[in-house]
Design an enzyme around this catalytic site. Sequence first.
Site, PDB file in Angstrom:
ATOM      1  CE  LYS A  33      -3.680   7.071   1.607  1.00 53.33           C
ATOM      2  NZ  LYS A  33      -2.921   6.061   0.846  1.00 53.33           N
ATOM      3  CD  GLN A  63      -1.259   0.288  -4.186  1.00 52.14           C
ATOM      4  OE1 GLN A  63      -0.146  -0.122  -4.503  1.00 52.14           O
ATOM      5  NE2 GLN A  63      -1.453   1.095  -3.162  1.00 52.14           N
ATOM      6  CG  ASP A  93      -4.135   0.567   3.779  1.00 52.37           C
ATOM      7  OD1 ASP A  93      -3.105  -0.084   3.541  1.00 52.37           O
ATOM      8  OD2 ASP A  93      -4.768   1.190   2.907  1.00 52.37           O
ATOM      9  CE  LYS A 138      -0.363  -2.725   1.807  1.00 55.66           C
ATOM     10  NZ  LYS A 138      -1.032  -2.460   0.528  1.00 55.66           N
TER      11      LYS A 138
END
Length: 443
Positions: free
Chosen positions: A23, A171, A322, A349
Amino acid sequence: MAKPLISSRAAQLAGSARVPGDKSISHRALMFGALAVGESTVTGLLEGDDVLRTAACMRALGAEVERLPDGSWRLYGRGVGGLTEPTDVLDMGNSGTGARLLMGLVASHPFTSFFTGDASLRSRPMRRVSDPLSRMGARFVSRDGGRLPMAVVGAERPTPITYELPVASAQVKSAILLAGLNTPGETTVIEREATRDHTELMLRNFGATVRVEAAEGGGLAITVTGYPELTGRAVVVPADPSSAAFPTVAALLVEGSEIRLPGVGINPLRAGLYQTLRDMGADIRFDNTRDQAGEPVADLVVRASRLKGIDVPAERAPSMIDEYPILAVAASFAEGTTRMSGLGELRVKESDRLAAMARGLAACGVAVEETQDTLIVHGTGRIPAGDATIATHFDHRIAMSFLVMGMASARPVAVDDAEAIDTSFPNFVALMNGLGGKIGAAE
Ligand code: S3P
């Protein structure tokens, strides 16, 4: 419409299965292809909702993005600085990565764009990107608490910054580096804890100058030089190690299993789960390790194993952030206590994953303790009861974790809504059932 699913105890998992594309790398391939001059092709792109939103947004920002009949994707980019004002709101759906990275990209373009997302994304913190991007000259108008919907007024004359990350976040790092592409001079991000480096690796591959040096006082200083000429590239996306985590743990827990997962990314900044499972006694082999467009990949061979509880070092968190939900499932079947610390980020999250896991595991009969940033699972080595229906809070990884839990528990485990799985792993149910799982629609 909610999509309830139920997962029952499986006999044994066997076979080979290709999990979908990574992803993180898929989002970046589309964004960088849209900035490059000339043609880029992407094979193995994750065609999950999150990434398809990014594809639509890159089109809305002026790039040509097209899916070819053979399933690969072709892009003609605009060149650095060439994105154009979108005529409508950019809806990022469930995707924090899409939203934050794109905010960085548009922050150094002289136009205004509007971002929104689903209920989960609209509740997530965005100041972590709008604060540094404001220092570069962009302006933001947001809902209370710095949440989406948000307007981004891109800087007319962006200025480079040196910024130390207050949270370990790839990010945020990426958002700043991407803004730095259309900014004169050098933009530097300092990270005290290493986070995934897909942005750095792929930017270099497209022709940008990215310097990575030891930072004064510890960690890394990552510097991008403004106005690079990015040229179109062929990107091959590895299978996602975060998705491979689900069949991996299922095969470890279901007695007699042996499965093969080809072509999985094993970038060390993503592979913390595999290290941790091995520390717990898991039989996981990386076969045929190779390099694919700058990213290391391997074929994973996983055999059912007896696991023991361990203390997972907090420093490992960024490399498996994650994967804690599925690790907590593995820990529930282990003998002994597994302590997972440094998990504060799990609370922001797609859902509050720390709370969702603690509640869900307790409902399945597992002894768990939760503090602000710690999850402790007391495994007994016996098979947990299961026999529960779990609230997923529209979080794909919570849904998949508990469906794996049901594959190995004494009684079935149901999830109230599995719809979010499509964001990252659209063929999850078919793939798991193809290996021998028993997942189906719940009443
Ligand atoms: C991602 C970084 C991680 C991760 C997310 C994808 C990325 O977030 O949780 O799923 O592609 O950069 P943070 O870096 O904010 O922790």
